[in-house]
Design a protein around this motif. Structure first.
Motif, PDB file in Angstrom:
ATOM      1  N   LEU A   1       0.834  -1.206   0.000  1.00  0.00           N
ATOM      2  CA  LEU A   1       0.000   0.000   0.000  1.00  0.00           C
ATOM      3  C   LEU A   1       0.866   1.251   0.000  1.00  0.00           C
ATOM      4  O   LEU A   1       0.541   2.238  -0.684  1.00  0.00           O
ATOM      5  N   ALA A   2       1.975   1.213   0.743  1.00  0.00           N
ATOM      6  CA  ALA A   2       2.863   2.376   0.796  1.00  0.00           C
ATOM      7  C   ALA A   2       3.396   2.736  -0.585  1.00  0.00           C
ATOM      8  O   ALA A   2       3.492   3.909  -0.949  1.00  0.00           O
ATOM      9  N   VAL A   3       3.738   1.707  -1.368  1.00  0.00           N
ATOM     10  CA  VAL A   3       4.229   1.941  -2.730  1.00  0.00           C
ATOM     11  C   VAL A   3       3.161   2.644  -3.569  1.00  0.00           C
ATOM     12  O   VAL A   3       3.450   3.602  -4.294  1.00  0.00           O
ATOM     13  N   LEU A   4       1.928   2.175  -3.445  1.00  0.00           N
ATOM     14  CA  LEU A   4       0.848   2.731  -4.260  1.00  0.00           C
ATOM     15  C   LEU A   4       0.418   4.109  -3.775  1.00  0.00           C
ATOM     16  O   LEU A   4      -0.099   4.912  -4.559  1.00  0.00           O
ATOM     17  N   VAL A   5       0.613   4.387  -2.490  1.00  0.00           N
ATOM     18  CA  VAL A   5       0.306   5.731  -1.979  1.00  0.00           C
ATOM     19  C   VAL A   5       1.344   6.719  -2.481  1.00  0.00           C
ATOM     20  O   VAL A   5       1.014   7.845  -2.871  1.00  0.00           O
ATOM     21  N   ASP A   6       2.608   6.292  -2.465  1.00  0.00           N
ATOM     22  CA  ASP A   6       3.686   7.176  -2.939  1.00  0.00           C
ATOM     23  C   ASP A   6       3.570   7.455  -4.434  1.00  0.00           C
ATOM     24  O   ASP A   6       3.832   8.575  -4.883  1.00  0.00           O
ATOM     25  N   GLU A   7       3.197   6.423  -5.176  1.00  0.00           N
ATOM     26  CA  GLU A   7       3.055   6.572  -6.623  1.00  0.00           C
ATOM     27  C   GLU A   7       1.694   6.009  -7.033  1.00  0.00           C
ATOM     28  O   GLU A   7       1.591   4.844  -7.428  1.00  0.00           O
ATOM     29  N   PRO A   8       0.638   6.809  -6.912  1.00  0.00           N
ATOM     30  CA  PRO A   8      -0.731   6.336  -7.176  1.00  0.00           C
ATOM     31  C   PRO A   8      -0.852   5.711  -8.569  1.00  0.00           C
ATOM     32  O   PRO A   8      -0.317   6.238  -9.546  1.00  0.00           O
ATOM     33  N   PRO A   9      -1.539   4.581  -8.656  1.00  0.00           N
ATOM     34  CA  PRO A   9      -1.693   3.910  -9.955  1.00  0.00           C
ATOM     35  C   PRO A   9      -2.540   4.737 -10.910  1.00  0.00           C
ATOM     36  O   PRO A   9      -3.490   5.416 -10.504  1.00  0.00           O
ATOM     37  N   ALA A  10      -2.182   4.669 -12.176  1.00  0.00           N
ATOM     38  CA  ALA A  10      -2.917   5.434 -13.183  1.00  0.00           C
ATOM     39  C   ALA A  10      -3.800   4.545 -14.036  1.00  0.00           C
ATOM     40  O   ALA A  10      -4.541   5.039 -14.886  1.00  0.00           O
ATOM     41  N   ASP A  11      -3.727   3.238 -13.831  1.00  0.00           N
ATOM     42  CA  ASP A  11      -4.526   2.331 -14.648  1.00  0.00           C
ATOM     43  C   ASP A  11      -5.522   1.571 -13.771  1.00  0.00           C
ATOM     44  O   ASP A  11      -5.453   1.589 -12.542  1.00  0.00           O
ATOM     45  N   ALA A  12      -6.464   0.898 -14.421  1.00  0.00           N
ATOM     46  CA  ALA A  12      -7.537   0.206 -13.709  1.00  0.00           C
ATOM     47  C   ALA A  12      -7.006  -0.932 -12.851  1.00  0.00           C
ATOM     48  O   ALA A  12      -7.465  -1.141 -11.719  1.00  0.00           O
ATOM     49  N   GLU A  13      -6.023  -1.665 -13.361  1.00  0.00           N
ATOM     50  CA  GLU A  13      -5.489  -2.795 -12.611  1.00  0.00           C
ATOM     51  C   GLU A  13      -4.844  -2.331 -11.315  1.00  0.00           C
ATOM     52  O   GLU A  13      -5.054  -2.920 -10.247  1.00  0.00           O
ATOM     53  N   GLY A  14      -4.067  -1.281 -11.396  1.00  0.00           N
ATOM     54  CA  GLY A  14      -3.416  -0.753 -10.203  1.00  0.00           C
ATOM     55  C   GLY A  14      -4.420  -0.209  -9.202  1.00  0.00           C
ATOM     56  O   GLY A  14      -4.260  -0.369  -7.987  1.00  0.00           O
ATOM     57  N   THR A  15      -5.463   0.434  -9.703  1.00  0.00           N
ATOM     58  CA  THR A  15      -6.501   0.972  -8.823  1.00  0.00           C
ATOM     59  C   THR A  15      -7.221  -0.148  -8.087  1.00  0.00           C
ATOM     60  O   THR A  15      -7.497  -0.050  -6.886  1.00  0.00           O
ATOM     61  N   ARG A  16      -7.522  -1.230  -8.814  1.00  0.00           N
ATOM     62  CA  ARG A  16      -8.190  -2.364  -8.153  1.00  0.00           C
ATOM     63  C   ARG A  16      -7.300  -2.973  -7.077  1.00  0.00           C
ATOM     64  O   ARG A  16      -7.768  -3.323  -5.993  1.00  0.00           O
ATOM     65  N   LEU A  17      -5.999  -3.095  -7.387  1.00  0.00           N
ATOM     66  CA  LEU A  17      -5.074  -3.660  -6.411  1.00  0.00           C
ATOM     67  C   LEU A  17      -4.985  -2.765  -5.181  1.00  0.00           C
ATOM     68  O   LEU A  17      -5.025  -3.250  -4.039  1.00  0.00           O
ATOM     69  N   ALA A  18      -4.888  -1.459  -5.389  1.00  0.00           N
ATOM     70  CA  ALA A  18      -4.807  -0.526  -4.266  1.00  0.00           C
ATOM     71  C   ALA A  18      -6.058  -0.617  -3.400  1.00  0.00           C
ATOM     72  O   ALA A  18      -5.971  -0.627  -2.163  1.00  0.00           O
ATOM     73  N   ALA A  19      -7.214  -0.707  -4.045  1.00  0.00           N
ATOM     74  CA  ALA A  19      -8.464  -0.793  -3.295  1.00  0.00           C
ATOM     75  C   ALA A  19      -8.544  -2.097  -2.510  1.00  0.00           C
ATOM     76  O   ALA A  19      -8.970  -2.127  -1.349  1.00  0.00           O
ATOM     77  N   ARG A  20      -8.118  -3.202  -3.138  1.00  0.00           N
ATOM     78  CA  ARG A  20      -8.153  -4.502  -2.463  1.00  0.00           C
ATOM     79  C   ARG A  20      -7.230  -4.491  -1.235  1.00  0.00           C
ATOM     80  O   ARG A  20      -7.583  -5.009  -0.169  1.00  0.00           O
ATOM     81  N   ILE A  21      -6.052  -3.891  -1.382  1.00  0.00           N
ATOM     82  CA  ILE A  21      -5.111  -3.813  -0.268  1.00  0.00           C
ATOM     83  C   ILE A  21      -5.685  -2.948   0.846  1.00  0.00           C
ATOM     84  O   ILE A  21      -5.605  -3.289   2.035  1.00  0.00           O
ATOM     85  N   ALA A  22      -6.290  -1.819   0.474  1.00  0.00           N
ATOM     86  CA  ALA A  22      -6.883  -0.933   1.483  1.00  0.00           C
ATOM     87  C   ALA A  22      -7.983  -1.651   2.263  1.00  0.00           C
ATOM     88  O   ALA A  22      -8.087  -1.516   3.486  1.00  0.00           O
ATOM     89  N   LEU A  23      -8.787  -2.442   1.572  1.00  0.00           N
ATOM     90  CA  LEU A  23      -9.835  -3.203   2.252  1.00  0.00           C
ATOM     91  C   LEU A  23      -9.227  -4.246   3.182  1.00  0.00           C
ATOM     92  O   LEU A  23      -9.725  -4.471   4.288  1.00  0.00           O
TER      93      LEU A  23
END
Length: 213
Positions: free
Chosen positions: A37-59
C-alpha cells in the motif's frame, strides 16, 4: 565479498526497474500488505489494474474509505472494481451506495461475485425484489443451503408462504444448523393452513380417553 556486493547491486537494479504496480504486486504476494500500500500511496496507480489492487489492499487493511476514494471514478462496466466499491461502501455503512455498486457489477458480469452481496442487501430492504436474485443463485447451485434458505425467507417475506415452505424444508434438510432458516421454517409451518387441517383431523380421530381429556 565482491560477489555479495555485486549480487546486491543486481537485485537493487532489478527492483528499481520494476514499475510501482509490479513492486506493489510482489510485496502483496509476499504478504507485505502495508508495504504494498505504501508503494501505491507514494506513486498512485494510473490504470484500472493498479486501482483495483490498491483498493483490495486498502480493504485488507481495514481502510474502506481509502478504497472508496480510489474507486470513485472506476468504470461502471468494470465488474471487479464495482464489487470492491460495493464492499467499501458496505464497510462504511452506506448500504444504498453499496447496493448500487453491486448492481453495476452484476450488470457488467452476470456471473459476478457481487450477486450474493447484492441479494443480501436487497433482502433487507425488499424481500419481493430479492426473490429473483436468490432464484438465480439457487439455480447456479441447487445444493447451497445458504442460498436456498435466503430464497425461502425472501419468498416468505413477499407473502408467498406456499412457495417458501418447500424451499425452506429443502434448505433445512441440507443444513439444519442455520438459525435463520430454522426460524423461517417454523413460522412457515405455523401459517400453513393445510398442515393445520391435517393436525386438527388427526386430533379429532384420537380416542377421547379420560387420561387425555
Amino acid at each position: 565479498m565482491h560477489r555479495f556486493l555485486l549480487l546486491s547491486l543486481v537485485v537493487s537494479a532489478s527492483a528499481a526497474a520494476q514499475s510501482p504496480l509490479d513492486r506493489a504486486r510482489s510485496l502483496y504476494a509476499a504478504g507485505d500488505v502495508p508495504g504494498a500500500l505504501a508503494v501505491l500511496v507514494d506513486e498512485p496507480p494510473a490504470d484500472a489494474e493498479g486501482t483495483r489492487l490498491a483498493a483490495r489492499i486498502a480493504l485488507d487493511l481495514g481502510r474502506p474509505l481509502d478504497a472508496a476514494r480510489w474507486l470513485a471514478d472506476a468504470d461502471s462496466a468494470d465488474a471487479t472494481a464495482q464489487l470492491l466499491l460495493g464492499r467499501s461502501y458496505e464497510a462504511l455503512g452506506d448500504r444504498q451506495r453499496a447496493e448500487a455498486a453491486y448492481a453495476r457489477s452484476v450488470r457488467a458480469d452476470s456471473s459476478a461475485a457481487a450477486l450474493p452481496s447484492l441479494a443480501a442487501l436487497v433482502l433487507q430492504r425488499s424481500p419481493r425484489e430479492a426473490v429473483p436474485l436468490y432464484r438465480r443463485l439457487a439455480s447456479r447451485d441447487s445444493l447451497n443451503p445458504a442460498h436456498l434458505g435466503a430464497l425461502g425467507r425472501a419468498l416468505a417475506g413477499a407473502d408467498s408462504a406456499a412457495a417458501a415452505l418447500p424451499v425452506l424444508r429443502r434448505a433445512f434438510a441440507l443444513y439444519s444448523r442455520d438459525e435463520a432458516t430454522a426460524l423461517a421454517l417454523a413460522r412457515a409451518l405455523e401459517g400453513d393452513s393445510t398442515l393445520t387441517a391435517h393436525l386438527e383431523a388427526a386430533l379429532a380421530a384420537l380416542p377421547r380417553s379420560t387420561e387425555l381429556w
